[in-house]
Design a protein around this motif. Structure first.
Motif, PDB file in Angstrom:
ATOM      1  N   GLU A  62       0.849  -1.184   0.000  1.00  0.00           N
ATOM      2  CA  GLU A  62       0.000   0.000   0.000  1.00  0.00           C
ATOM      3  C   GLU A  62       0.890   1.242   0.000  1.00  0.00           C
ATOM      4  N   LEU A  63       0.414   2.307  -0.625  1.00  0.00           N
ATOM      5  CA  LEU A  63       1.150   3.572  -0.626  1.00  0.00           C
ATOM      6  C   LEU A  63       0.464   4.578   0.286  1.00  0.00           C
ATOM      7  N   GLN A 111      -9.886   6.605   0.527  1.00  0.00           N
ATOM      8  CA  GLN A 111      -9.979   6.774   1.977  1.00  0.00           C
ATOM      9  C   GLN A 111     -10.720   5.608   2.622  1.00  0.00           C
ATOM     10  N   ALA A 112     -11.803   5.178   1.982  1.00  0.00           N
ATOM     11  CA  ALA A 112     -12.635   4.115   2.552  1.00  0.00           C
ATOM     12  C   ALA A 112     -11.937   2.764   2.541  1.00  0.00           C
ATOM     13  N   LEU A 113     -10.993   2.549   1.588  1.00  0.00           N
ATOM     14  CA  LEU A 113     -10.357   1.249   1.436  1.00  0.00           C
ATOM     15  C   LEU A 113      -8.911   1.222   1.928  1.00  0.00           C
ATOM     16  N   LYS A 114      -8.545   2.153   2.768  1.00  0.00           N
ATOM     17  CA  LYS A 114      -7.203   2.120   3.362  1.00  0.00           C
ATOM     18  C   LYS A 114      -6.993   0.798   4.094  1.00  0.00           C
ATOM     19  N   GLY A 115      -5.857   0.164   3.834  1.00  0.00           N
ATOM     20  CA  GLY A 115      -5.550  -1.084   4.509  1.00  0.00           C
ATOM     21  C   GLY A 115      -6.155  -2.318   3.875  1.00  0.00           C
ATOM     22  N   ALA A 116      -6.882  -2.160   2.775  1.00  0.00           N
ATOM     23  CA  ALA A 116      -7.507  -3.309   2.116  1.00  0.00           C
ATOM     24  C   ALA A 116      -6.451  -4.204   1.462  1.00  0.00           C
ATOM     25  N   SER A 117      -6.738  -5.479   1.353  1.00  0.00           N
ATOM     26  CA  SER A 117      -5.824  -6.422   0.720  1.00  0.00           C
ATOM     27  C   SER A 117      -5.798  -6.189  -0.782  1.00  0.00           C
ATOM     28  N   LEU A 187      -3.200   7.028  -6.542  1.00  0.00           N
ATOM     29  CA  LEU A 187      -2.354   5.842  -6.683  1.00  0.00           C
ATOM     30  C   LEU A 187      -2.190   5.240  -5.290  1.00  0.00           C
ATOM     31  N   VAL A 188      -2.954   4.173  -5.008  1.00  0.00           N
ATOM     32  CA  VAL A 188      -3.028   3.659  -3.642  1.00  0.00           C
ATOM     33  C   VAL A 188      -2.085   2.491  -3.376  1.00  0.00           C
ATOM     34  N   GLY A 189      -1.546   1.869  -4.447  1.00  0.00           N
ATOM     35  CA  GLY A 189      -0.674   0.734  -4.203  1.00  0.00           C
ATOM     36  C   GLY A 189       0.091   0.293  -5.433  1.00  0.00           C
ATOM     37  N   ILE A 190       1.118  -0.508  -5.197  1.00  0.00           N
ATOM     38  CA  ILE A 190       1.953  -1.051  -6.265  1.00  0.00           C
ATOM     39  C   ILE A 190       2.135  -2.547  -6.009  1.00  0.00           C
ATOM     40  N   ALA A 191       2.056  -3.333  -7.071  1.00  0.00           N
ATOM     41  CA  ALA A 191       2.293  -4.768  -6.962  1.00  0.00           C
ATOM     42  C   ALA A 191       3.352  -5.191  -7.972  1.00  0.00           C
ATOM     43  N   LEU A 192       3.985  -6.314  -7.685  1.00  0.00           N
ATOM     44  CA  LEU A 192       5.032  -6.871  -8.530  1.00  0.00           C
ATOM     45  C   LEU A 192       4.759  -8.355  -8.698  1.00  0.00           C
TER      46      LEU A 192
END
Length: 213
Positions: A62-63, A111-117, A187-192
């Motif tokens: 998460e960013l 904001q509502a999905l902070k910490g979501a998988s 931009l809420v997250g980055i995956a690899l």
């Protein structure tokens, strides 16, 4: 004067610093797609190694909010062993050496999905994902619909299948607008990921120097 200073400080707090680094540290979590198959990721601060032996999985982080307004990204990546050329539009036959996922949400949803998988995010109807790929039987710059995300995801081919080392610099704002029509998003997250399960082959690769701004 104090009001002006406060506005400047607020602005600096809501956008990332120039070429803000994204560390490959303990913030990254692995998402398996199979009980018996998973890649190995070696996180080392400024870089990460990826080993894939007929396997596939995602590593995601998460960013924090200072990164949400990012408009570009750059990184270096290297492939020592890779998978053969595949059709990245084909579900179940789209192996690739490396892929970097940039996950966006509308500001209110962010904001509502902070910490979501990452699984929850990738199945959210509001999410949009740009997937920059090294692999496939496609020309550099090809933009393909994701066989898994449908209209919510676009695959952007940066390198076809093969080995070597390269530096990348992508315009996230432009690619998002071209793929999804723009919008007030974060931009809420980055995956690899590395993906070798369909061809039952091996990947030995790495990513380093990931910066967004």
């Amino acid at each position: 004067m104090f009001r002006s200073l406060a506005i400047i400080l607020l602005s600096l707090a809501t956008v990332p610093a120039m070429a803000a680094p994204v560390s490959f540290d303990g913030s990254w979590k692995t998402q398996k797609f199979s009980l018996f198959s998973s890649n190995k990721y070696g996180f080392n601060g400024s870089s990460v190694s990826v080993s894939s032996d007929g396997s596939v999985s995602l590593a995601y982080r998460e960013l924090p909010e200072p990164y949400w307004n990012a408009s570009s990204a750059k990184w270096s990546w290297s492939v020592q062993e890779g998978v053969p050329a595949t059709d990245l539009r084909k579900k179940g036959g789209d192996d690739r050496n490396l892929a970097l996922y940039f996950v966006f949400l509308p500001q209110a949803e962010a904001q509502a999905l902070k910490g979501a998988s990452v699984r929850k995010l990738l199945t959210n109807d509001a999410a949009r994902v740009l997937v920059y790929v090294w692999g496939g039987a496609h020309n550099r710059g090809a933009v393909l619909s994701s066989p898994y995300l449908g209209n919510r995801g676009k695959t952007v081919v940066l390198r076809g299948s093969g080995t070597g080392s390269a530096n990348e610099n992508v315009n996230l704002s432009r690619d998002y607008a071209n793929s999804f029509g723009g919008g007030d998003v974060a931009l809420v997250g980055i995956a690899l990921s590395g993906d070798s399960d369909d061809t039952d082959t091996r990947i030995r690769a790495s990513v380093s120097g990931l910066n967004i701004n």
